[in-house]
Write an enzyme that holds these catalytic residues in place. Structure first.
Site, PDB file in Angstrom:
ATOM      1  N   TYR A  14      57.456 -20.673   4.043  1.00 55.49           N
ATOM      2  CA  TYR A  14      56.241 -20.745   4.827  1.00 55.49           C
ATOM      3  C   TYR A  14      55.512 -19.659   4.726  1.00 55.49           C
ATOM      4  O   TYR A  14      55.909 -18.356   4.460  1.00 55.49           O
ATOM      5  CB  TYR A  14      56.663 -20.943   6.244  1.00 55.49           C
ATOM      6  N   GLU A  35      46.946 -21.591   5.937  1.00 55.43           N
ATOM      7  CA  GLU A  35      48.562 -21.824   6.360  1.00 55.43           C
ATOM      8  C   GLU A  35      48.947 -22.766   5.055  1.00 55.43           C
ATOM      9  O   GLU A  35      48.340 -24.008   4.803  1.00 55.43           O
ATOM     10  CB  GLU A  35      48.651 -22.687   7.398  1.00 55.43           C
TER      11      GLU A  35
END
Length: 396
Positions: free
Chosen positions: A118, A206
């Site tokens: 992530y 993101e």
């Protein structure tokens, strides 16, 4: 302003970030042609069909599926295009899918197992610095990771005077447990990602997941990009990527009328001039036993036309049981706002919900007299406390 996944990936690619290649399609027939083109350019013979909406959690809602043949590409695309996709980030009724991204399958076998990470770039508001947040737990809800295993989330803050330094990019790659070719690829990935964030004047990038492929390539498999709307005047090309169909139609209408409007879930409509006064008004409504139905700032030029438009927008919400108009007359004269309220009431016709008007400041006395002499069913008050009491009274 939010971007679709395919738009975000194209933006990333323009800054040198390696991405999962894909082609957007509006119909099942276009999806098949896109799959053929990807097969020719990348050699992939499996494809990932991804719904393109402004919401996360698409896979859990059935908006991301793997196709192992061209027939499956067409079948799955026909199922996804036009569906009302429901995820934790969509309204209860879901969002309609108008297009899909046909992407290459990057989870191919090789010398090592693929790994998911992530990574995001955003502003740390407590320090006033940009930061890179990253974790070895990619592909999962980052909120759940933060709650259950906070030690697996790392952050790297960037000094605005120096920018991202090479040692910081290497530190990120090291903390993710990478070595060799994958380490070098991640260093480049992080550097290019940060350049994209700064270059696009973004408020959020993101990537979940960032994938280490079986042959040690580092690529963005997904992208969630939010751009700072206040900086779009510097990016005309990016401003054109706006998809109004993904936004609340009432908020779009308000924006085109020059009104700052945000839809909420309450029962008391608000019309205020100034963001600070709007927040205070929402607090007053809560204290009186109600819930704000919206945030609506008419700004410093609250003329009759804008006031009428604001009323019409508020009244589109069926949950609204009362409307509180709270104007402080500094730049704008209260009597002009009062005239706008009267004109709006007459032009719209009978308004069935109670209206409480509090006008303070320049020409407030004249404004109160104007409303009281109009003969309309409008409650006029002076003090904010009186406004709160009236709201509580009309809500019962």
């Amino acid at each position: 302003m939010n971007l679709h996944e395919y738009q975000g990936k194209e933006l990333l690619k323009s800054y040198g970030v390696a991405i999962q290649e894909g082609i957007v399609a509006d119909t099942p027939e276009q999806a098949v042609e896109a799959a053929k083109k990807l097969n020719e350019s990348t050699g992939t013979d499996w494809w990932v069909i991804k719904a393109q909406i402004h919401a996360g959690g698409r896979g859990k809602g059935g908006g991301v599926k793997l196709a192992k043949s061209l027939d499956e590409v067409k079948e799955i695309s026909s199922q996804i295009i036009g569906m009302m996709l429901k995820t934790p980030q969509t309204p209860p009724e879901g969002k309609k899918v108008n297009k899909v991204l046909i992407a290459q399958d990057v989870y191919y076998p090789g010398d090592s197992e693929p790994s998911e990470f992530y990574m995001s770039v955003l502003l740390n508001r407590s320090t006033g610095r940009n930061m890179i947040m990253y974790s070895t737990e990619g592909g999962m809800d980052i909120e759940a990771v933060a709650e259950k295993t906070p030690h697996l989330i790392f952050t790297e803050e960037i000094d605005p005077g120096l920018g991202l330094q090479g040692f910081q990019a290497r530190k990120i790659a090291f903390n993710l447990g990478l070595s060799g070719g994958a380490f070098k690829q991640m260093v480049k990935f992080v550097s290019c990602l940060y350049k994209a964030y700064e270059g696009a004047d973004a408020s959020l990038f993101e990537i979940n997941p960032v994938l280490k492929t079986s042959d040690d390539k580092i690529i963005a498999v997904d992208s969630k990009v939010s751009l700072d709307e206040n900086a779009l005047f510097r990016h005309k090309d990016l401003a054109e990527l706006r998809d109004k169909s993904e936004e609340d139609p009432t908020e779009v209408e308000a924006g085109e009328a020059g009104l700052n409007y945000v839809q909420l879930d309450g029962n008391v409509g608000c019309m205020v001039n100034g963001a600070g006064l709007a927040m205070a008004t929402m607090d007053i409504i809560k204290l009186s036993g109600g819930d704000p139905a919206n945030f609506l700032d008419v700004g410093g030029t609250a003329n009759a036309e804008r006031v009428e438009k604001a009323f019409r927008i508020i009244l589109k919400d069926p949950k609204v049981k009362a409307i509180l108009v709270n104007i402080f007359g500094g730049i704008v004269r209260c009597d002009r706002v009062a005239q706008g309220v009267v004109d709006a009431y007459k032009n719209i016709g009978e308004i069935k919900v109670p209206i409480i008007v509090r006008l303070q400041g320049t020409n407030a006395k004249e404004a109160k007299e104007l409303i009281e002499k109009s003969g309309l069913k409008v409650e006029s008050v002076i003090l904010l406390k009186e406004a709160a009491e009236k709201v509580a009274e009309v809500l019962g």
